[in-house]
Design a protein around this motif. Structure first.
Motif, short mmCIF file in Angstrom:
data_model
loop_
_atom_site.label_atom_id
_atom_site.label_comp_id
_atom_site.label_asym_id
_atom_site.label_seq_id
_atom_site.Cartn_x
_atom_site.Cartn_y
_atom_site.Cartn_z
N ARG A 196 64.19 77.54 4.95
CA ARG A 196 64.82 78.62 4.06
C ARG A 196 66.20 78.35 5.32
O ARG A 196 66.14 78.14 6.49
N ASN A 197 67.19 78.26 4.83
CA ASN A 197 68.15 77.77 5.63
C ASN A 197 69.03 78.89 6.99
O ASN A 197 69.50 78.37 7.75
N ASP A 198 68.72 80.07 6.59
CA ASP A 198 68.86 80.87 7.76
C ASP A 198 68.06 80.37 8.82
O ASP A 198 68.22 80.89 10.20
N LEU A 199 66.89 80.00 8.75
CA LEU A 199 66.34 79.52 9.77
C LEU A 199 66.39 78.22 10.59
O LEU A 199 66.08 77.65 11.97
N LEU A 200 67.27 77.47 9.82
CA LEU A 200 67.78 75.91 9.53
C LEU A 200 68.56 76.10 11.89
O LEU A 200 67.93 75.05 12.43
N PRO A 201 68.50 76.50 12.00
CA PRO A 201 69.61 77.08 13.53
C PRO A 201 68.42 76.68 14.27
O PRO A 201 68.35 76.42 16.27
N TYR A 202 67.03 77.51 14.13
CA TYR A 202 65.62 77.34 15.06
C TYR A 202 64.94 76.39 14.98
O TYR A 202 63.56 76.75 15.84
N ILE A 203 65.05 75.22 14.03
CA ILE A 203 64.83 74.81 14.25
C ILE A 203 64.59 73.34 15.18
O ILE A 203 65.58 72.80 15.07
N GLN A 204 64.01 72.90 15.86
CA GLN A 204 64.10 71.99 17.05
C GLN A 204 63.34 70.72 17.26
O GLN A 204 62.09 70.98 16.14
N HIS A 205 63.68 69.44 17.58
CA HIS A 205 63.26 68.10 18.17
C HIS A 205 61.68 67.54 16.46
O HIS A 205 60.70 68.15 16.95
N PRO A 206 62.63 67.69 15.59
CA PRO A 206 62.00 67.21 14.16
C PRO A 206 61.20 65.47 14.85
O PRO A 206 62.43 64.98 14.93
N SER A 207 60.60 65.69 14.80
CA SER A 207 59.62 63.77 14.88
C SER A 207 58.77 63.57 13.89
O SER A 207 57.81 64.61 13.44
N VAL A 208 57.87 61.98 13.56
CA VAL A 208 57.44 62.08 12.79
C VAL A 208 56.37 60.94 13.22
O VAL A 208 56.70 60.12 14.42
N ASN A 221 35.36 60.55 8.08
CA ASN A 221 35.18 60.79 9.97
C ASN A 221 35.59 60.20 10.71
O ASN A 221 36.82 59.97 11.43
N ALA A 222 35.79 58.63 10.43
CA ALA A 222 35.81 57.64 11.14
C ALA A 222 37.47 58.18 11.17
O ALA A 222 38.68 57.45 12.09
N ASN A 223 38.30 58.02 9.36
CA ASN A 223 39.55 57.99 9.61
C ASN A 223 40.12 59.17 10.63
O ASN A 223 41.49 59.04 10.95
N ALA A 224 39.53 60.52 10.17
CA ALA A 224 40.00 61.84 10.67
C ALA A 224 39.69 61.42 12.27
O ALA A 224 41.21 61.99 12.90
N THR A 225 39.72 60.48 13.13
CA THR A 225 38.94 60.53 14.32
C THR A 225 40.16 60.22 14.95
O THR A 225 41.00 59.63 15.80
N GLU A 226 40.79 57.85 14.26
CA GLU A 226 41.27 57.66 14.13
C GLU A 226 42.99 58.34 13.90
O GLU A 226 43.94 58.13 15.02
N ILE A 227 43.36 59.11 13.59
CA ILE A 227 44.53 59.85 13.07
C ILE A 227 45.22 60.47 14.20
O ILE A 227 45.73 60.41 15.15
N LEU A 228 43.99 61.17 14.71
CA LEU A 228 43.32 62.78 15.59
C LEU A 228 44.31 61.55 17.36
O LEU A 228 44.92 61.68 18.42
N LEU A 229 42.96 60.59 17.79
CA LEU A 229 44.18 59.11 18.35
C LEU A 229 44.89 58.96 18.28
O LEU A 229 45.87 58.25 19.13
N ARG A 230 45.13 57.74 17.33
CA ARG A 230 46.29 57.03 17.57
C ARG A 230 47.85 58.27 16.70
O ARG A 230 49.02 57.19 17.72
N THR A 231 47.70 59.42 16.70
CA THR A 231 49.24 60.08 16.61
C THR A 231 49.46 60.19 17.62
O THR A 231 48.99 60.13 18.70
N ARG A 232 51.34 59.38 17.57
CA ARG A 232 51.52 59.84 18.66
C ARG A 232 52.83 60.84 18.64
O ARG A 232 53.80 59.88 18.14
N PHE A 233 54.07 61.93 18.73
CA PHE A 233 55.22 61.73 19.17
C PHE A 233 55.97 61.88 19.76
O PHE A 233 55.69 61.69 20.85
N SER A 234 57.62 61.54 19.68
CA SER A 234 58.40 61.79 21.09
C SER A 234 58.04 62.98 22.24
O SER A 234 57.56 63.80 21.38
N ARG A 235 58.14 62.40 23.18
CA ARG A 235 57.98 63.87 24.21
C ARG A 235 59.16 64.30 24.74
O ARG A 235 59.83 65.50 24.59
N GLY A 236 60.49 63.55 23.89
CA GLY A 236 61.65 64.98 24.21
C GLY A 236 62.22 64.16 25.26
O GLY A 236 61.77 63.31 26.35
#
Length: 489
Positions: free
Chosen positions: A235-247, A295-310
């Protein structure tokens, strides 16, 4: 002299042992990395070598990377970093003193659309529940937005046309419904009207004199990896409070790296609370033991997903470091029963008996995967597998013949992790577009807010303008994953 030489040799041997210990600690021997104990060299298996070659042949944007690009808001780029990553706490450790809490309604949906492009007149209201009270945030994840053929899997190129089509349908469904929820007394003057959104209307439309936002939804993150597509609308009135989007994208399909299976994870902070949403498509298969691949896929995703530190290096990097995490997608877990028994119980709507034999619930209880995660009570029919454009499960119609025999199952799931999340609804939609039915969950999320004296905007007067510029310039463009590997970290 001999004593001195002996001391030097012992010192050198001790140094080598210390180095060996350090290397073993830094590079744990697992299925992906092999490390020489002395020379600090990573020995890559065949799948990783193939992945590197394919990256070079096809380009960084075509093969899924383990690490995201460090796309930050303009505000972040203007800040200077003076704190080391080892000393800076994560946002989830509550660096700031907060004395207020706010609650927000979050709608999370997942749908495997079977590689079928949506028609122009596709009714999204059934799935998005736009006829009821609207949520503040919509996180929608899709699987198989493109057919999982060899060309799409290997090339891995994004299909902007199909993603734009889905986003257009979502935008229309959300924003056309706003006027239905506005009381007649509030529809005063031109400013209160909901206008068609063109070129991603931004916070510029804020009436600064009255400090009131015209209500509408806009997306802040939209990312595709082969068949997986996730899009976040706020919702647009929340946009000013959204920070650090990353993928962050993780492919764990063919050769353990390609994106026919894997995840697209998105992260952002709402006020002082960090959110992570993981949209995944896990390994398929109905044979005994196939659940271990999931199960192995889920474990890989948890291990290998990395976001920016900022730039201040204080942002959570891993999925579980975030305050509130929601995992959605085609998790592909089946039912531990013979196909004929499963079909019979489905016809009788014996959900309790079926759920007692549900693979995901069993794996959760036994601690094989998703330890500490939660799932709401399932009171709806299995979401897979249907004949297309039909309400009949695959294999239940003797008049129709099919090569693949698929028993009904709750393949499409939504689970969550962290404090401050309360699930209010867990249900499914009834669209017959594909062989899956979409699922949805509604959460009430508690977010921490700075005290009035330190609230966002009062401490940083220019921050709203900075965020406005960012949303205008950056969020129209797709976020892409840089060609980085874990060895470069």
């Amino acid at each position: 002299m001999k004593s001195l030489n002996m001391n030097l040799m012992m010192s050198k041997e001790l140094s080598i042992k210390k180095q060996s210990k350090f290397v073993k600690e830094q590079y744990i021997d697992d299925s992906r990395h092999r490390v020489h104990p002395i020379f600090n060299e990573v020995m890559w298996p065949t799948s990783s070598v193939a992945n590197k070659i394919l990256r070079k042949m096809l380009g960084s944007n075509n093969i899924v990377a383990d690490l995201p690009n460090y796309t930050e808001t303009i505000c972040e780029l203007e800040e200077t970093s003076s704190t080391s990553s080892d000393q800076a706490p994560l946002i989830s450790s509550k660096k700031y003193i907060t004395d207020d809490q706010d609650k927000h309604k979050i709608f999370v949906g997942s749908w495997n659309v079977g590689g079928i492009a949506p028609p122009d007149d596709l009714n999204m209201e059934d799935w998005l529940c736009t006829h009821t009270d609207l949520a503040d945030i919509y996180v929608l994840g899709f699987q198989e937005v493109v057919p999982l053929n060899a060309g799409n899997i290997v090339l891995g190129s994004e299909n902007s046309k199909i993603c734009t089509k889905w986003n257009s349908l979502i935008r229309e469904a959300l924003n056309n419904s706003i006027s239905k929820h506005v009381p007649e007394d509030d529809k005063v003057g031109e400013f209160q009207k909901v206008h068609p959104l063109k070129n991603n209307r931004s916070i510029n439309s804020l009436d600064k004199s009255s400090n009131i936002f015209p209500q509408y939804f806009d997306y802040v993150i939209s990312k595709q990896m082969v068949g997986i597509f996730v899009t976040v609308w706020i919702r647009n009135d929340l946009l000013p409070y959204i920070q650090h989007p990353s993928v962050s994208c993780v492919g764990c399909g063919v050769m353990g790296y390609l994106g026919n299976k894997g995840s697209v994870s998105v992260r952002f902070c709402l006020r002082e609370t960090s959110f992570c949403f993981v949209c995944s498509h896990l390994a398929s298969g109905g044979k005994e033991g196939d659940e271990k691949n999931r199960n192995a896929n889920a474990t890989e995703i948890l291990l290998r997903t990395r976001f920016s530190r900022g730039p201040l290096r204080n942002l959570p990097r891993k999925i579980l470091n975030h305050d509130q995490v929601i995992w959605l997608g085609d998790l592909n877990y089946r039912i531990y029963l013979p196909d004929t028994t499963t079909r019979s119980l489905v016809q009788k709507k014996e959900w309790d008996i079926l759920l007692e034999n549900d693979q995901l619930k069993a794996e959760l209880m036994e601690g094989h995967v998703f330890q500490g995660w939660h799932e709401g009570m399932i009171e709806f029919a299995p979401t897979y597998k249907y004949y297309q454009n039909s309400k009949v499960y695959y294999g239940c119609d003797q008049k129709r013949k099919g090569k693949k025999k698929r028993a009904p199952a709750w393949c499409d799931r939504i689970i969550w992790f962290g404090k401050g999340l309360k699930q209010k609804e867990y249900s499914r939609g009834e669209s017959r577009l594909s062989d899956h039915r979409p699922v949805r969950a509604i959460f009430i999320a508690e977010t921490e807010v700075l005290s009035n004296s330190r609230r966002l905007g009062s401490s940083f007067p220019g921050r709203f303008d900075c965020l406005r510029s960012h949303f205008e310039e950056c969020f129209n463009e797709k976020l892409s994953c840089n060609d980085r590997t874990l060895s470069q970290e």
